[in-house]
Design a protein around this motif. Sequence first.
Motif, PDB file in Angstrom:
ATOM      1  N   MET A  86       5.236  -0.617  -7.477  1.00 19.61           N
ATOM      2  CA  MET A  86       3.793  -0.769  -6.637  1.00 19.61           C
ATOM      3  C   MET A  86       3.667  -0.034  -5.453  1.00 19.61           C
ATOM      4  O   MET A  86       4.243  -0.265  -4.862  1.00 19.61           O
ATOM      5  CB  MET A  86       3.297  -2.076  -6.673  1.00 19.61           C
ATOM      6  CG  MET A  86       2.006  -2.153  -6.601  1.00 19.61           C
ATOM      7  SD  MET A  86       0.693  -3.706  -6.417  1.00 19.61           S
ATOM      8  CE  MET A  86       1.092  -4.678  -7.514  1.00 19.61           C
ATOM      9  N   SER A  87       2.547   0.712  -5.476  1.00 19.63           N
ATOM     10  CA  SER A  87       2.446   1.491  -4.111  1.00 19.63           C
ATOM     11  C   SER A  87       1.341   0.660  -3.237  1.00 19.63           C
ATOM     12  O   SER A  87       0.540  -0.020  -3.613  1.00 19.63           O
ATOM     13  CB  SER A  87       1.682   2.912  -4.364  1.00 19.63           C
ATOM     14  OG  SER A  87       0.375   2.774  -4.772  1.00 19.63           O
ATOM     15  N   ASP A  88       1.807   0.912  -2.006  1.00 20.09           N
ATOM     16  CA  ASP A  88       1.095   0.252  -0.906  1.00 20.09           C
ATOM     17  C   ASP A  88      -0.279   1.161  -0.738  1.00 20.09           C
ATOM     18  O   ASP A  88       0.026   2.312  -0.145  1.00 20.09           O
ATOM     19  CB  ASP A  88       1.822   0.264   0.411  1.00 20.09           C
ATOM     20  CG  ASP A  88       1.331  -0.307   1.429  1.00 20.09           C
ATOM     21  OD1 ASP A  88       0.188  -0.750   1.346  1.00 20.09           O
ATOM     22  OD2 ASP A  88       1.723  -0.729   2.295  1.00 20.09           O
ATOM     23  N   LYS A  89      -1.453   0.846  -0.887  1.00 24.06           N
ATOM     24  CA  LYS A  89      -2.485   1.498  -0.503  1.00 24.06           C
ATOM     25  C   LYS A  89      -2.962   1.925   0.745  1.00 24.06           C
ATOM     26  O   LYS A  89      -3.558   2.642   0.996  1.00 24.06           O
ATOM     27  CB  LYS A  89      -3.971   0.710  -1.353  1.00 24.06           C
ATOM     28  CG  LYS A  89      -3.806   0.779  -2.833  1.00 24.06           C
ATOM     29  CD  LYS A  89      -5.096   0.346  -3.367  1.00 24.06           C
ATOM     30  CE  LYS A  89      -4.945   0.321  -4.832  1.00 24.06           C
ATOM     31  NZ  LYS A  89      -6.158  -0.272  -5.645  1.00 24.06           N
ATOM     32  N   THR A  90      -2.275   1.219   1.735  1.00 26.67           N
ATOM     33  CA  THR A  90      -2.416   1.635   3.147  1.00 26.67           C
ATOM     34  C   THR A  90      -1.188   2.654   3.593  1.00 26.67           C
ATOM     35  O   THR A  90      -1.388   2.984   4.442  1.00 26.67           O
ATOM     36  CB  THR A  90      -2.108   0.395   4.062  1.00 26.67           C
ATOM     37  OG1 THR A  90      -0.969  -0.254   3.879  1.00 26.67           O
ATOM     38  CG2 THR A  90      -3.367  -0.812   3.645  1.00 26.67           C
ATOM     39  N   GLU A  91      -0.459   2.864   2.501  1.00 24.13           N
ATOM     40  CA  GLU A  91       0.616   3.834   2.770  1.00 24.13           C
ATOM     41  C   GLU A  91      -0.019   5.286   2.923  1.00 24.13           C
ATOM     42  O   GLU A  91      -0.897   5.748   2.366  1.00 24.13           O
ATOM     43  CB  GLU A  91       1.604   4.164   1.807  1.00 24.13           C
ATOM     44  CG  GLU A  91       2.982   4.981   2.055  1.00 24.13           C
ATOM     45  CD  GLU A  91       3.727   4.752   0.671  1.00 24.13           C
ATOM     46  OE1 GLU A  91       4.653   5.837   0.803  1.00 24.13           O
ATOM     47  OE2 GLU A  91       3.751   3.930   0.107  1.00 24.13           O
ATOM     48  N   LYS A  92       0.382   5.947   4.198  1.00 22.54           N
ATOM     49  CA  LYS A  92      -0.155   7.346   4.410  1.00 22.54           C
ATOM     50  C   LYS A  92       0.193   8.383   3.667  1.00 22.54           C
ATOM     51  O   LYS A  92       1.674   8.735   3.685  1.00 22.54           O
ATOM     52  CB  LYS A  92       0.060   7.681   5.990  1.00 22.54           C
ATOM     53  CG  LYS A  92      -0.742   8.612   6.767  1.00 22.54           C
ATOM     54  CD  LYS A  92      -0.554   8.657   8.097  1.00 22.54           C
ATOM     55  CE  LYS A  92      -1.217   9.882   8.790  1.00 22.54           C
ATOM     56  NZ  LYS A  92      -2.635  10.118   8.343  1.00 22.54           N
TER      57      LYS A  92
END
Length: 107
Positions: free
Chosen positions: A1-7
């Motif tokens: 699952m991707s972290d939506k705060t990841e730049k």
Amino acid sequence: MSDKTEKFTAFGTIPDAYQSELLTIAGEECNEVAVRISKMQRFGIDEVEPGQLNTNAARLSMEIGNLQCMIDELVDEGLVDREWVSIGYHEKADKLPRFMRNTKVRS
Ligand SMILES: [Mg+2]
């Protein structure tokens, strides 16, 4: 699952300030060509807008010249490749008759 705060990081080469300005101006010229095309469709090929000296045909032609100048600048700056431009040109010329509803009525 991707972290939506990841730049998100772009890996491509970002245009420098000069190149970015050329691209902005080229985009503006694209829009000016689009405006002149719309005015010609709405008001006529040979109409002269009140307060102007030239016909819509002349004004469209001048804006195409402005755009061609910017295309040449983009080529000189290495942002546009003439060979790809040529490929795109011929691709469009080949497809155009197939996808147009209308056929040329004048010779
Ligand atoms: Mg212009």
